[in-house]
Design a protein around this motif. Structure first.
Motif, PDB file in Angstrom:
ATOM      1  N   TRP A 153       0.739  -1.234  -0.095  1.00 45.09           N
ATOM      2  CA  TRP A 153      -0.132  -0.002  -0.182  1.00 45.09           C
ATOM      3  C   TRP A 153       0.842   1.290   0.061  1.00 45.09           C
ATOM      4  O   TRP A 153       0.570   2.261  -0.535  1.00 45.09           O
ATOM      5  CB  TRP A 153      -1.020   0.053   1.009  1.00 45.09           C
TER       6      TRP A 153
ATOM      7  N   ASP B 214      -2.894   9.402   2.133  1.00 49.61           N
ATOM      8  CA  ASP B 214      -2.858   8.631   0.687  1.00 49.61           C
ATOM      9  C   ASP B 214      -3.050   9.664  -0.365  1.00 49.61           C
ATOM     10  O   ASP B 214      -3.459  10.718  -0.031  1.00 49.61           O
ATOM     11  CB  ASP B 214      -4.343   7.839   0.638  1.00 49.61           C
TER      12      ASP B 214
ATOM     13  N   ARG C 132       2.467   0.936  -3.885  1.00 47.98           N
ATOM     14  CA  ARG C 132       1.517   0.305  -4.665  1.00 47.98           C
ATOM     15  C   ARG C 132       2.493  -0.749  -5.710  1.00 47.98           C
ATOM     16  O   ARG C 132       2.014  -1.115  -6.747  1.00 47.98           O
ATOM     17  CB  ARG C 132       0.914   1.297  -5.757  1.00 47.98           C
ATOM     18  N   THR C 133       3.490  -1.287  -5.091  1.00 50.62           N
ATOM     19  CA  THR C 133       4.300  -2.456  -5.798  1.00 50.62           C
ATOM     20  C   THR C 133       4.399  -3.433  -4.928  1.00 50.62           C
ATOM     21  O   THR C 133       4.224  -3.561  -3.667  1.00 50.62           O
ATOM     22  CB  THR C 133       5.583  -1.793  -6.345  1.00 50.62           C
TER      23      THR C 133
ATOM     24  N   THR D  80      -7.404  -0.492  -6.547  1.00 51.47           N
ATOM     25  CA  THR D  80      -7.098   0.907  -6.142  1.00 51.47           C
ATOM     26  C   THR D  80      -6.308   1.837  -6.953  1.00 51.47           C
ATOM     27  O   THR D  80      -5.813   1.348  -8.172  1.00 51.47           O
ATOM     28  CB  THR D  80      -5.803   0.531  -4.887  1.00 51.47           C
TER      29      THR D  80
ATOM     30  N   HIS E 140       0.282   6.601  -3.870  1.00 54.15           N
ATOM     31  CA  HIS E 140       1.330   6.029  -2.778  1.00 54.15           C
ATOM     32  C   HIS E 140       0.862   6.261  -1.301  1.00 54.15           C
ATOM     33  O   HIS E 140      -0.164   7.469  -1.291  1.00 54.15           O
ATOM     34  CB  HIS E 140       2.662   6.419  -2.836  1.00 54.15           C
ATOM     35  N   THR E 141       0.988   5.844  -0.278  1.00 52.18           N
ATOM     36  CA  THR E 141       0.724   6.251   0.941  1.00 52.18           C
ATOM     37  C   THR E 141       2.136   6.389   1.853  1.00 52.18           C
ATOM     38  O   THR E 141       3.033   5.808   1.588  1.00 52.18           O
ATOM     39  CB  THR E 141      -0.057   5.148   1.617  1.00 52.18           C
TER      40      THR E 141
ATOM     41  N   VAL F 158      -6.146  -4.512  -4.605  1.00 54.71           N
ATOM     42  CA  VAL F 158      -4.929  -3.696  -5.086  1.00 54.71           C
ATOM     43  C   VAL F 158      -5.242  -3.294  -6.534  1.00 54.71           C
ATOM     44  O   VAL F 158      -5.059  -2.192  -6.955  1.00 54.71           O
ATOM     45  CB  VAL F 158      -3.719  -4.418  -5.109  1.00 54.71           C
TER      46      VAL F 158
ATOM     47  N   ALA G 181      -3.729   4.499  -8.805  1.00 54.39           N
ATOM     48  CA  ALA G 181      -2.474   4.611  -8.732  1.00 54.39           C
ATOM     49  C   ALA G 181      -1.848   5.896  -7.599  1.00 54.39           C
ATOM     50  O   ALA G 181      -2.796   6.962  -7.466  1.00 54.39           O
ATOM     51  CB  ALA G 181      -1.736   5.066 -10.142  1.00 54.39           C
TER      52      ALA G 181
END
Length: 234
Positions: free
Chosen positions: A119, A188, A122-123, A147, A151-152, A144, A149
């Protein structure tokens, strides 16, 4: 490292100098008193012997350190700090866990850290597959895929309140790990860097029970049940 006195021996008597050198040389076995040019038989400093002695001491110290670390690992000694990373912090764990409970705890923390990294970045979803049952991994993959594109950022903090082997005689054996999952520091972002955080679902504290099953020689995450929101503390 040992230190050597570097003052002038010319200010001392020969007897005092000999005594001082004997005291300095004895621990290192780095001196020699046998020389035709040394009629008073005063020990002289041998730099090669000193270097060899210091190297032996360093090697022994390093070996002792490695041995101690290996013993701790073999005993499965874990702490909240040893289980933590910079953005996945374990604030507390139950006391008195036995060896099996400790293995369950370590497997859960590893799973939770890996999935949070997915999360965050995202990879890396493939990294979670060996840590989850097939059904649980498929649910994660579906989430995923849905979701946006981005990042968090931030740090997730967890207090582990219990580790319980619920069905040791089942096939496969099952266990539960109960946690307070504090996500209040998380933000987020979408692919353009816009804050898309939902304060009602992300920036909250969840009390969760995670079911772990023993499958393929390891403990894997199988299911999660949310018990409360913003009631537990870390």
């Amino acid at each position: 490292m040992r230190r050597f006195h570097t003052g002038s021996l010319g200010l001392r008597s020969a007897a005092a100098g000999a005594a001082a050198l004997l005291l300095a040389c004895a621990p290192l076995v780095a001196c020699s008193s046998e020389s035709d040019d040394n009629p008073l038989n005063i020990p002289t400093y041998d730099p090669e012997a000193a270097a060899s002695a210091e190297a032996s001491e360093s090697a022994a110290a390093a070996e002792a350190s490695v041995s101690a670390a290996a013993s701790a690992e073999a005993a499965s000694v874990v702490t909240a700090e040893s289980l933590s990373t910079e953005r996945h912090v374990i604030t507390s764990i139950p006391e008195g866990l036995d060896e099996q409970q400790t293995e369950i705890l370590k497997a859960f923390v590893n799973y939770d850290e890996v999935t949070w990294n997915i999360w965050f970045t995202r990879t890396g979803i493939e990294d979670a597959q060996p840590l989850m049952t097939a059904e649980a991994y498929q649910r994660l993959k579906n989430n995923v895929d849905q979701t946006v594109a981005g990042h968090t950022d931030g740090t997730v903090r967890l207090a582990v309140t219990s580790v319980y082997l619920t069905s040791p005689d089942d096939s496969p054996p099952k266990a539960t790990v109960q946690v307070c999952d504090d996500q209040t520091d998380l933000v987020d972002y979408d692919a353009d860097g816009n804050d898309i955080s939902d304060p009602g679902t992300l920036q909250v504290r969840y009390e969760i029970i995670i079911t772990m099953v023993y499958e393929g020689g390891t403990w894997k995450e199988a299911a999660e049940e949310y018990l409360s929101t913003n009631e537990c503390t870390v």
